[in-house]
Design an enzyme around this catalytic site. Structure first.
Site, mmCIF file in Angstrom:
data_model
loop_
_atom_site.group_PDB
_atom_site.id
_atom_site.type_symbol
_atom_site.label_atom_id
_atom_site.label_comp_id
_atom_site.label_asym_id
_atom_site.label_seq_id
_atom_site.Cartn_x
_atom_site.Cartn_y
_atom_site.Cartn_z
ATOM 1 N N GLU A 150 -4.967 -22.522 -4.628
ATOM 2 C CA GLU A 150 -6.295 -22.086 -5.071
ATOM 3 C C GLU A 150 -7.208 -21.804 -3.866
ATOM 4 O O GLU A 150 -7.951 -20.821 -3.847
ATOM 5 C CB GLU A 150 -6.899 -23.151 -6.008
ATOM 6 C CG GLU A 150 -8.346 -22.936 -6.411
ATOM 7 C CD GLU A 150 -8.638 -21.587 -7.080
ATOM 8 O OE1 GLU A 150 -7.701 -20.858 -7.423
ATOM 9 O OE2 GLU A 150 -9.825 -21.256 -7.197
ATOM 10 N N LYS A 183 -8.918 -18.209 -3.007
ATOM 11 C CA LYS A 183 -10.368 -18.092 -2.831
ATOM 12 C C LYS A 183 -10.682 -17.367 -1.533
ATOM 13 O O LYS A 183 -11.477 -16.446 -1.488
ATOM 14 C CB LYS A 183 -10.953 -19.507 -2.804
ATOM 15 C CG LYS A 183 -12.189 -19.820 -3.492
ATOM 16 C CD LYS A 183 -12.294 -19.747 -4.972
ATOM 17 C CE LYS A 183 -11.560 -18.675 -5.700
ATOM 18 N NZ LYS A 183 -11.309 -18.938 -7.084
ATOM 19 N N ASN A 196 -13.812 0.853 -22.111
ATOM 20 C CA ASN A 196 -13.259 -0.220 -21.282
ATOM 21 C C ASN A 196 -11.873 -0.524 -21.821
ATOM 22 O O ASN A 196 -11.726 -0.870 -22.989
ATOM 23 C CB ASN A 196 -14.150 -1.472 -21.364
ATOM 24 C CG ASN A 196 -13.486 -2.675 -20.732
ATOM 25 O OD1 ASN A 196 -12.668 -2.528 -19.825
ATOM 26 N ND2 ASN A 196 -13.824 -3.867 -21.206
ATOM 27 N N GLY A 197 -10.859 -0.365 -20.967
ATOM 28 C CA GLY A 197 -9.488 -0.626 -21.407
ATOM 29 C C GLY A 197 -8.550 0.436 -20.871
ATOM 30 O O GLY A 197 -8.889 1.150 -19.924
ATOM 31 N N LYS A 229 -14.575 -9.186 -12.448
ATOM 32 C CA LYS A 229 -14.619 -10.552 -12.966
ATOM 33 C C LYS A 229 -13.690 -10.748 -14.156
ATOM 34 O O LYS A 229 -13.005 -11.743 -14.270
ATOM 35 C CB LYS A 229 -16.065 -10.871 -13.366
ATOM 36 C CG LYS A 229 -16.261 -12.269 -13.905
ATOM 37 C CD LYS A 229 -16.071 -13.299 -12.817
ATOM 38 C CE LYS A 229 -16.226 -14.715 -13.309
ATOM 39 N NZ LYS A 229 -15.648 -15.666 -12.343
ATOM 40 N N ARG A 253 -18.274 -6.721 -13.758
ATOM 41 C CA ARG A 253 -17.030 -6.324 -14.426
ATOM 42 C C ARG A 253 -16.364 -5.120 -13.767
ATOM 43 O O ARG A 253 -15.236 -4.760 -14.107
ATOM 44 C CB ARG A 253 -17.308 -5.974 -15.890
ATOM 45 C CG ARG A 253 -17.918 -7.094 -16.680
ATOM 46 C CD ARG A 253 -18.151 -6.656 -18.100
ATOM 47 N NE ARG A 253 -16.897 -6.436 -18.768
ATOM 48 C CZ ARG A 253 -16.208 -7.362 -19.411
ATOM 49 N NH1 ARG A 253 -16.675 -8.597 -19.456
ATOM 50 N NH2 ARG A 253 -15.077 -7.092 -19.990
ATOM 51 N N GLU A 309 -9.527 -13.528 -1.583
ATOM 52 C CA GLU A 309 -10.211 -12.572 -2.454
ATOM 53 C C GLU A 309 -11.623 -12.242 -1.993
ATOM 54 O O GLU A 309 -12.110 -11.144 -2.259
ATOM 55 C CB GLU A 309 -10.187 -13.002 -3.921
ATOM 56 C CG GLU A 309 -11.097 -14.130 -4.301
ATOM 57 C CD GLU A 309 -11.056 -14.458 -5.790
ATOM 58 O OE1 GLU A 309 -11.044 -13.551 -6.621
ATOM 59 O OE2 GLU A 309 -11.055 -15.663 -6.112
ATOM 60 N N HIS A 320 11.507 -24.259 6.604
ATOM 61 C CA HIS A 320 12.627 -23.466 6.087
ATOM 62 C C HIS A 320 12.404 -21.967 6.296
ATOM 63 O O HIS A 320 13.044 -21.157 5.637
ATOM 64 C CB HIS A 320 12.867 -23.798 4.613
ATOM 65 C CG HIS A 320 13.278 -25.228 4.407
ATOM 66 N ND1 HIS A 320 14.515 -25.705 4.764
ATOM 67 C CD2 HIS A 320 12.588 -26.296 3.937
ATOM 68 C CE1 HIS A 320 14.586 -27.001 4.503
ATOM 69 N NE2 HIS A 320 13.412 -27.384 4.003
ATOM 70 N N CYS A 362 -14.578 -3.007 -16.198
ATOM 71 C CA CYS A 362 -15.546 -2.064 -16.753
ATOM 72 C C CYS A 362 -16.529 -2.770 -17.696
ATOM 73 O O CYS A 362 -16.158 -3.651 -18.465
ATOM 74 C CB CYS A 362 -14.917 -0.925 -17.535
ATOM 75 S SG CYS A 362 -13.764 0.049 -16.584
ATOM 76 N N TRP A 410 -14.371 0.002 -13.254
ATOM 77 C CA TRP A 410 -13.332 -0.532 -12.375
ATOM 78 C C TRP A 410 -12.144 0.387 -12.589
ATOM 79 O O TRP A 410 -11.528 0.391 -13.650
ATOM 80 C CB TRP A 410 -12.994 -1.970 -12.768
ATOM 81 C CG TRP A 410 -12.042 -2.632 -11.832
ATOM 82 C CD1 TRP A 410 -12.340 -3.283 -10.671
ATOM 83 C CD2 TRP A 410 -10.609 -2.722 -11.981
ATOM 84 N NE1 TRP A 410 -11.196 -3.760 -10.088
ATOM 85 C CE2 TRP A 410 -10.123 -3.426 -10.861
ATOM 86 C CE3 TRP A 410 -9.706 -2.270 -12.935
ATOM 87 C CZ2 TRP A 410 -8.770 -3.704 -10.687
ATOM 88 C CZ3 TRP A 410 -8.351 -2.535 -12.758
ATOM 89 C CH2 TRP A 410 -7.900 -3.250 -11.640
HETATM 90 O O1 M6R Z 1 -11.242 -15.265 -17.029
HETATM 91 P P1 M6R Z 1 -9.944 -15.857 -16.598
HETATM 92 O O2 M6R Z 1 -10.062 -17.278 -16.210
HETATM 93 O O3 M6R Z 1 -8.848 -15.653 -17.610
HETATM 94 O O4 M6R Z 1 -9.528 -15.043 -15.307
HETATM 95 C C1 M6R Z 1 -8.296 -15.246 -14.687
HETATM 96 C C2 M6R Z 1 -8.281 -14.667 -13.305
HETATM 97 O O5 M6R Z 1 -8.462 -13.279 -13.342
HETATM 98 C C3 M6R Z 1 -9.350 -15.275 -12.410
HETATM 99 O O6 M6R Z 1 -9.239 -16.659 -12.343
HETATM 100 C C4 M6R Z 1 -9.264 -14.678 -10.995
HETATM 101 O O7 M6R Z 1 -8.087 -15.082 -10.380
HETATM 102 C C5 M6R Z 1 -10.486 -15.093 -10.173
HETATM 103 N N1 M6R Z 1 -11.073 -13.950 -9.553
HETATM 104 C C6 M6R Z 1 -10.167 -16.017 -9.075
HETATM 105 O O8 M6R Z 1 -11.282 -16.403 -8.360
#
Ligand code: M6R
Length: 609
Positions: free
Chosen positions: A482, A486, A100-101, A604, A27, A489, A505, A2, A74
């Site tokens: 990672e 990527k 927001n929260g 984000k 956000r 997501e 396994h 948010c 969000w």
């Molecule tokens: O702002 P941060 O680095 O603490 O965020 C952590 C994760 O939410 C963030 O890395 C998330 O996994 C990304 N969307 C990955 O691309």
């Protein structure tokens, strides 16, 4: 999650709110809304969907309002729809709020308002309860009513509040959700994040936890939790608005992937002396400190957690200090062994991730020394840490973290090398070799980016897969994790990473004809083993794409396709091998017609638990 924004001043409020929300949409983007005061009345406009859904409601009217608040959502409580969208209005339409929260005790408060006061709730949100409570407590003093309300609330919140009967002010509150206030020439602003306000002002106040702010058109007053006035230095933002713009790229994500040579260069160069010594000014990694430390925890979420895994590799390899890496949302509830002899390293791009922040606070309470690796200057994680290593990635807007990750890796290597040197565990020649190699990375990353076309073509042939495997050994497995995150997501393809040696396994049962197996194979001492793993999956019909260092041409004989990265020292290969995987995820997402910068269900900055 948010984004919130607010404005009070000489100018018309609506354009300011909409412009601000545009820069906060990363956000959260499932619904949007604004509230403003006009002719002594509170008006609300809100809708389901991206911010653009507000356009028809505000476009043809020149609404002459000079005080307003806006929100991009969000969803947490209640599905994304118009009713659940913010702002929310109180029962007699006297108060409008944005939030927001998460309010953790909202059910109790809601029941109480319904039973005792007969309040009728319109939405399923936790937020609506706040609007009603403020009105319930309102006796002619909005600030007083806000204090009484927050006294009843448990959870995390950044709030913006406007009231019909006090049109000369906005009240903002912060507890565990980010909030900044901007000082403008023609009025004052509030927002969740700096980019929302940069086109209006560079002068900000960073609001701390439990603070309440009263904004009028020509004043800003900050109060602490006991309603005492707080003096705060103005924080001047030095970076340009252009760095938060797309600059001709189709998406922020691809722009940010291409900014990695610069981010790596900046992050390195701000910490490297001409003599190749590392300058960790302001970070106390002293011999005395390190000798006391018997445990190192690296704690983070998502991509930052993966950077932590590589950090473990680097610290153990160079400094020979054992490290535990944990996901922040798990760490807190494990009752971890943390005390005053623990070094706790938090990694976070935004510095606002609530899981990471809460883990950090837990470690701090138990006496640990806190070092954080953060991208956003002045963020909560940075402010709550003893020492901060700022990465110089610049603002990262795309939800998928890319340049933040590679700069976090640089930070990890520099910290690990410095620790190693301080405790005398690294030979000078080896130390120099690593530093020299790190210095070559911006150029080597650029070479990978120049090979974009090969990866785009691969994505164009592979974008229809239902499942993708990523395999690797040692640090290549960390990179596989990672790479897989990527891809999933932003492409929504079901992908997962597994240690190449672990396949047999159980998981290899899933491999069938044409299953795409992306194999990271950059580590020379494990190269032969990975070749065998490739053969195993190929024997079951897999299509194997390998990522290898250029001189390892042998891999051409076993893999179906190879993406070569420039030759490098194995130790720093993770900083290169992730780059083609980021490009692959981007182009697959594009080929599938997804919204790359704003993938579904994500935001984000994750400021809820
Ligand atoms: O702002 P941060 O680095 O603490 O965020 C952590 C994760 O939410 C963030 O890395 C998330 O996994 C990304 N969307 C990955 O691309």
């Amino acid at each position: 999650m948010c984004g919130i924004v607010g404005y009070i001043g000489e100018n018309r409020a609506l354009p300011v709110l909409i412009e601000g929300l545009k820069r906060l949409e990363y956000r959260g983007y499932d619904s949007a809304g604004i509230a403003y005061l006009k002719d002594g009345k509170l008006e609300i406009k809100k809708c389901k969907g991206r911010l653009a859904c507000l356009d028809p409601m505000v476009a043809n009217e020149t609404i002459d309002s000079h005080v307003g608040i806006g929100h991009t959502r969000w969803a947490t409580h209640g599905e994304p729809n118009e009713i659940n969208a913010h702002p929310h209005m109180s029962f007699q339409s006297k108060i409008a709020i944005i939030h927001n929260g998460i309010i953790e005790n909202y059910m109790r408060l809601k029941d109480w308002l319904i039973e005792e006061e007969g309040v009728e709730f319109k939405s399923e949100t936790d937020t609506e309860v706040i609007a009603h409570l403020i009105e319930y407590f309102y006796e002619g003093d909005l600030l007083d009513a806000v204090y009484k309300t927050i006294d009843k609330m448990e959870g995390a919140y950044a709030l913006g509040v406007i009231a019909k009967d006090e049109p000369d002010k906005i009240i903002a509150v912060r507890k565990d959700s980010p909030l900044i206030v901007g000082l403008g020439k023609d009025g004052n602003y509030l927002a969740s994040d700096i980019p929302a306000l940069l086109q209006y002002t560079r002068n900000m106040y960073l609001i701390e936890n439990d603070e309440v702010v009263v904004l009028t058109k020509d004043s800003i007053t900050i109060y602490d939790e006991l309603k005492r006035i707080v003096e705060r230095d103005v924080f001047e933002v030095t970076w340009d608005i252009e760095s938060a713009e797309k600059e001709g790229f189709e998406h922020f994500t691809i722009k940010e992937i291409f900014e990695q040579p610069k981010g790596i260069y900046e992050t390195l160069n701000r910490r490297l002396e001409k003599t190749n010594t590392i300058n960790l000014d302001g970070i106390k990694i002293t011999k005395e400190n390190l000798e006391k430390i018997n445990k190192v925890y690296i704690v983070a979420c998502g991509t930052a957690y993966h950077a932590g895994l590589i950090g473990k590799f680097a610290i153990e390899k160079f400094a020979k200090i054992p490290v535990t890496v944990d996901v922040a949302s798990e760490f807190r509830y494990r009752d971890p062994f943390v005390d005053e002899n623990t070094l706790f390293i938090a990694v976070s791009q935004s510095g606002e991730t609530i899981d990471t922040l809460s883990a950090l606070r837990e470690a701090k309470r138990k006496g640990a020394r806190i070092l954080s690796i953060v991208n956003v200057v002045g963020s909560s994680v940075a402010r709550d840490s003893d020492d901060v290593f700022y990465t110089w990635a610049g603002p990262e807007i795309g939800v998928a973290s890319t340049k933040a990750y590679t700069t976090q890796l640089i930070a990890m290597y520099l910290i690990a090398l410095q620790m190693a040197k301080t405790v005398g565990k690294i030979e000078e020649v080896y130390y120099q070799e690593i530093i020299e190699e790190l210095k070559k990375l911006p150029e080597k990353v650029q070479q990978i980016l120049d090979n974009e076309e090969q990866i785009k073509q691969l994505a164009d042939t592979q974008f229809n897969n239902e499942h993708v495997f990523f395999i690797g050994r040692s640090v290549d497995y960390d990179t596989a994790l990672e790479a897989s995150l990527k891809l999933k997501e932003i492409s929504y393809i079901n992908s997962f990473a597994i240690q190449a040696g672990e396949l047999k396994h159980g998981t290899i049962a899933l491999v069938e004809k044409d299953t795409l197996v992306m194999t990271i194979a950059t580590q020379s001492k494990l190269f032969g083993k990975v070749l065998s793993n490739i053969k195993e999956v190929k024997a079951r019909g897999a299509h194997v794409v390998a990522i290898a260092q250029k001189s390892n041409q042998e891999i051409l004989k076993v893999a179906d396709e190879v993406i070569f990265i420039p030759d490098t020292m194995d130790e720093v290969a993770p900083i290169l091998s992730i780059v083609p995987m980021q490009l692959f995820a981007y182009y697959v997402s594009l080929a599938r017609g997804n919204d790359v910068d704003k993938p579904r269900n994500l935001a984000k900055s994750v400021t809820v638990e």
